[in-house]
Design a protein around this motif. Structure first.
Motif, PDB file in Angstrom:
ATOM      1  N   MET A  18      68.702  71.172  72.402  1.00 52.81           N
ATOM      2  CA  MET A  18      69.768  72.169  72.432  1.00 52.81           C
ATOM      3  C   MET A  18      70.378  72.324  71.048  1.00 52.81           C
ATOM      4  SD  MET A  18      71.878  71.469  75.944  1.00 52.81           S
ATOM      5  CE  MET A  18      72.529  69.931  75.311  1.00 52.81           C
ATOM      6  N   ARG A  19      70.874  73.525  70.790  1.00 54.82           N
ATOM      7  CA  ARG A  19      71.593  73.773  69.550  1.00 54.82           C
ATOM      8  C   ARG A  19      72.860  74.526  69.884  1.00 54.82           C
ATOM      9  NH1 ARG A  19      69.877  77.336  64.296  1.00 54.82           N
ATOM     10  NH2 ARG A  19      69.510  78.885  65.928  1.00 54.82           N
ATOM     11  N   ALA A  20      74.012  73.976  69.508  1.00 54.79           N
ATOM     12  CA  ALA A  20      75.307  74.588  69.790  1.00 54.79           C
ATOM     13  C   ALA A  20      75.824  75.286  68.541  1.00 54.79           C
ATOM     14  CB  ALA A  20      76.307  73.541  70.271  1.00 54.79           C
ATOM     15  N   LEU A  21      76.085  76.581  68.663  1.00 52.75           N
ATOM     16  CA  LEU A  21      76.551  77.383  67.544  1.00 52.75           C
ATOM     17  C   LEU A  21      77.985  77.834  67.802  1.00 52.75           C
ATOM     18  CD1 LEU A  21      73.396  79.657  67.206  1.00 52.75           C
ATOM     19  CD2 LEU A  21      73.897  77.566  65.937  1.00 52.75           C
ATOM     20  N   PRO A  22      78.879  77.722  66.807  1.00 53.30           N
ATOM     21  CA  PRO A  22      80.250  78.200  66.996  1.00 53.30           C
ATOM     22  C   PRO A  22      80.302  79.712  67.108  1.00 53.30           C
ATOM     23  CG  PRO A  22      79.887  77.557  64.721  1.00 53.30           C
ATOM     24  CD  PRO A  22      78.652  77.159  65.462  1.00 53.30           C
ATOM     25  N   VAL A  23      81.154  80.188  67.988  1.00 57.55           N
ATOM     26  CA  VAL A  23      81.405  81.621  68.148  1.00 57.55           C
ATOM     27  C   VAL A  23      82.914  81.821  68.045  1.00 57.55           C
ATOM     28  CG1 VAL A  23      81.169  83.644  69.639  1.00 57.55           C
ATOM     29  CG2 VAL A  23      79.397  81.879  69.646  1.00 57.55           C
ATOM     30  N   GLY A  24      83.363  82.331  66.910  1.00 57.02           N
ATOM     31  CA  GLY A  24      84.805  82.410  66.708  1.00 57.02           C
ATOM     32  C   GLY A  24      85.411  81.021  66.618  1.00 57.02           C
ATOM     33  N   ARG A  25      86.662  80.905  67.018  1.00 58.17           N
ATOM     34  CA  ARG A  25      87.364  79.621  66.903  1.00 58.17           C
ATOM     35  C   ARG A  25      87.396  78.826  68.190  1.00 58.17           C
ATOM     36  NH1 ARG A  25      93.008  80.937  64.029  1.00 58.17           N
ATOM     37  NH2 ARG A  25      92.989  82.644  65.555  1.00 58.17           N
ATOM     38  N   HIS A  26      87.065  79.461  69.321  1.00 58.53           N
ATOM     39  CA  HIS A  26      87.237  78.768  70.595  1.00 58.53           C
ATOM     40  C   HIS A  26      86.063  78.970  71.543  1.00 58.53           C
ATOM     41  CE1 HIS A  26      91.295  77.639  69.552  1.00 58.53           C
ATOM     42  NE2 HIS A  26      91.562  78.897  69.233  1.00 58.53           N
ATOM     43  N   ALA A  27      84.846  79.093  70.985  1.00 65.62           N
ATOM     44  CA  ALA A  27      83.684  79.263  71.854  1.00 65.62           C
ATOM     45  C   ALA A  27      82.458  78.643  71.216  1.00 65.62           C
ATOM     46  CB  ALA A  27      83.446  80.743  72.150  1.00 65.62           C
ATOM     47  N   LEU A  28      81.495  78.312  72.085  1.00 68.04           N
ATOM     48  CA  LEU A  28      80.195  77.788  71.660  1.00 68.04           C
ATOM     49  C   LEU A  28      79.099  78.578  72.353  1.00 68.04           C
ATOM     50  CD1 LEU A  28      80.562  73.895  71.953  1.00 68.04           C
ATOM     51  CD2 LEU A  28      80.340  75.208  69.829  1.00 68.04           C
ATOM     52  N   LEU A  29      78.030  78.862  71.627  1.00 64.91           N
ATOM     53  CA  LEU A  29      76.827  79.419  72.218  1.00 64.91           C
ATOM     54  C   LEU A  29      75.755  78.341  72.121  1.00 64.91           C
ATOM     55  CD1 LEU A  29      75.580  82.016  73.450  1.00 64.91           C
ATOM     56  CD2 LEU A  29      74.656  82.472  71.171  1.00 64.91           C
ATOM     57  N   VAL A  30      75.321  77.843  73.273  1.00 63.71           N
ATOM     58  CA  VAL A  30      74.349  76.758  73.315  1.00 63.71           C
ATOM     59  C   VAL A  30      72.970  77.343  73.576  1.00 63.71           C
ATOM     60  CG1 VAL A  30      73.729  74.551  74.353  1.00 63.71           C
ATOM     61  CG2 VAL A  30      76.135  75.241  74.247  1.00 63.71           C
ATOM     62  N   GLU A  31      72.064  77.177  72.622  1.00 58.74           N
ATOM     63  CA  GLU A  31      70.684  77.611  72.777  1.00 58.74           C
ATOM     64  C   GLU A  31      69.896  76.503  73.466  1.00 58.74           C
ATOM     65  OE1 GLU A  31      69.471  78.472  68.793  1.00 58.74           O
ATOM     66  OE2 GLU A  31      70.330  80.501  68.835  1.00 58.74           O
ATOM     67  N   THR A  32      69.185  76.873  74.540  1.00 53.45           N
ATOM     68  CA  THR A  32      68.534  75.861  75.372  1.00 53.45           C
ATOM     69  C   THR A  32      67.023  75.811  75.203  1.00 53.45           C
ATOM     70  OG1 THR A  32      68.242  77.377  77.219  1.00 53.45           O
ATOM     71  CG2 THR A  32      70.328  76.164  77.102  1.00 53.45           C
ATOM     72  N   GLY A  33      66.402  76.902  74.825  1.00 51.53           N
ATOM     73  CA  GLY A  33      64.955  76.915  74.660  1.00 51.53           C
ATOM     74  C   GLY A  33      64.192  77.526  75.814  1.00 51.53           C
ATOM     75  N   GLY A  34      64.826  77.776  76.962  1.00 49.31           N
ATOM     76  CA  GLY A  34      64.086  78.377  78.067  1.00 49.31           C
ATOM     77  C   GLY A  34      64.906  78.464  79.336  1.00 49.31           C
ATOM     78  N   PRO A  35      64.454  79.260  80.309  1.00 50.86           N
ATOM     79  CA  PRO A  35      65.214  79.463  81.549  1.00 50.86           C
ATOM     80  C   PRO A  35      65.476  78.191  82.346  1.00 50.86           C
ATOM     81  CG  PRO A  35      63.522  81.145  81.309  1.00 50.86           C
ATOM     82  CD  PRO A  35      63.260  80.130  80.240  1.00 50.86           C
ATOM     83  N   GLU A  36      64.474  77.291  82.423  1.00 52.26           N
ATOM     84  CA  GLU A  36      64.675  76.064  83.196  1.00 52.26           C
ATOM     85  C   GLU A  36      65.731  75.175  82.554  1.00 52.26           C
ATOM     86  OE1 GLU A  36      61.706  77.280  82.346  1.00 52.26           O
ATOM     87  OE2 GLU A  36      61.019  77.949  84.324  1.00 52.26           O
ATOM     88  N   ALA A  37      65.680  75.072  81.229  1.00 50.72           N
ATOM     89  CA  ALA A  37      66.681  74.270  80.523  1.00 50.72           C
ATOM     90  C   ALA A  37      68.065  74.888  80.654  1.00 50.72           C
ATOM     91  CB  ALA A  37      66.300  74.134  79.049  1.00 50.72           C
ATOM     92  N   THR A  38      68.132  76.216  80.652  1.00 46.45           N
ATOM     93  CA  THR A  38      69.417  76.887  80.835  1.00 46.45           C
ATOM     94  C   THR A  38      69.994  76.576  82.211  1.00 46.45           C
ATOM     95  OG1 THR A  38      68.835  78.689  79.337  1.00 46.45           O
ATOM     96  CG2 THR A  38      70.573  79.128  80.928  1.00 46.45           C
ATOM     97  N   ALA A  39      69.153  76.675  83.242  1.00 48.76           N
ATOM     98  CA  ALA A  39      69.613  76.388  84.602  1.00 48.76           C
ATOM     99  C   ALA A  39      70.109  74.951  84.716  1.00 48.76           C
ATOM    100  CB  ALA A  39      68.487  76.643  85.601  1.00 48.76           C
ATOM    101  N   ALA A  40      69.406  74.027  84.087  1.00 46.40           N
ATOM    102  CA  ALA A  40      69.806  72.624  84.149  1.00 46.40           C
ATOM    103  C   ALA A  40      71.142  72.400  83.448  1.00 46.40           C
ATOM    104  CB  ALA A  40      68.721  71.748  83.525  1.00 46.40           C
ATOM    105  N   LEU A  41      71.297  72.990  82.255  1.00 48.09           N
ATOM    106  CA  LEU A  41      72.551  72.826  81.522  1.00 48.09           C
ATOM    107  C   LEU A  41      73.705  73.471  82.275  1.00 48.09           C
ATOM    108  CD1 LEU A  41      74.237  72.024  79.073  1.00 48.09           C
ATOM    109  CD2 LEU A  41      73.506  74.160  77.966  1.00 48.09           C
ATOM    110  N   HIS A  42      73.496  74.660  82.808  1.00 49.48           N
ATOM    111  CA  HIS A  42      74.563  75.332  83.555  1.00 49.48           C
ATOM    112  C   HIS A  42      75.002  74.498  84.754  1.00 49.48           C
ATOM    113  CE1 HIS A  42      75.886  78.486  86.611  1.00 49.48           C
ATOM    114  NE2 HIS A  42      76.822  78.477  85.690  1.00 49.48           N
ATOM    115  N   ALA A  43      74.034  73.960  85.496  1.00 43.00           N
ATOM    116  CA  ALA A  43      74.371  73.135  86.659  1.00 43.00           C
ATOM    117  C   ALA A  43      75.140  71.883  86.250  1.00 43.00           C
ATOM    118  CB  ALA A  43      73.103  72.757  87.407  1.00 43.00           C
TER     119      ALA A  43
END
Length: 227
Positions: A1-26
């Motif tokens: 995973m790679r977490a990128l800052p978005v503004g001062r109060h947000a993060l955009l986490v890159e997961t690499g794929g749909p399955e990894a996204t579903a796992a992180l969200h859960a």
């Protein structure tokens, strides 16, 4: 995973794929429910990213995320929505031919799949549903339609979806439902929210009588660009 800052109060986490996204969200939702996650106003999954908005200390959370061990997304638990469908889509025969089955078997295949809302997008109330076996994936139509009726049940690539309102679209249309996918007076306004299980149930009778949608809490649950 790679977490990128978005503004001062947000993060955009890159997961690499749909399955990894579903796992992180859960896992994020599990930790938030258990009080193990710092305050976060919104958790918004997409296909390959998860946006965390309203984070007091995003850098600290990013460092914490890097140490997490994230299990696969759980299956067969949580809220499930059952959508009553008439298998009357104009592309039903074409999809059946691509699958080398009879048109009536499309209903059995799609109805037998346990879908999950991976993320929402394109239009308010449109959920991208995963769960269709890979051998049943179909391409988008070569020429999109200028208007797809609201309630159309559609397939494209790895996803299924239901158009919440009339709009242009290029997915393969196999059925229709009367379910209200988006209602601003409802909480939440979207019927299909990320993490929700979805089952397509054949309408009773030739004309598709019966409820358009049924919420079944606790029952087992399960882009191709803009639809």
């Amino acid at each position: 995973m790679r977490a990128l800052p978005v503004g001062r109060h947000a993060l955009l986490v890159e997961t690499g794929g749909p399955e990894a996204t579903a796992a992180l969200h859960a896992e994020l939702e599990r930790r938030r429910a258990a009080g193990l996650l710092p305050p976060v106003r919104e958790i918004v999954p997409a296909e390959r990213t998860v946006l965390l908005d309203g984070v007091a200390e995003p850098r600290a959370l990013a460092a914490d995320l890097a140490r997490w061990e994230i299990p696969p997304a759980p299956r067969g638990a949580g809220r499930e929505i059952r959508l009553t469908v008439r298998w009357d889509g104009p592309d039903l025969a074409e999809v059946a031919a691509a699958w080398r089955v009879r048109p009536e078997e499309v209903a059995e295949i799609v109805g037998g799949a346990r879908f999950r809302v991976a993320f929402c997008g394109f239009a308010p109330g449109f959920g991208y549903l995963t769960g269709l076996p890979e051998r049943y994936r179909v391409p988008r139509r070569p020429t999109p339609r200028t208007a797809v009726p609201a309630g159309s049940v559609a397939l494209a690539g790895r996803y299924a979806g239901v158009y919440p309102r009339s709009s242009p679209g290029g997915w393969q249309l196999v059925g229709s439902t009367d379910a209200v996918l988006w209602d601003p007076g409802r909480e939440p306004a979207a019927l299909l929210v990320p993490g929700t299980g979805v089952r397509f149930v054949t309408a009773a009778g030739a004309r598709g009588t019966g409820a358009a949608a049924e919420d079944a809490p606790g029952r087992p649950g399960g882009g191709e660009g803009a639809p």
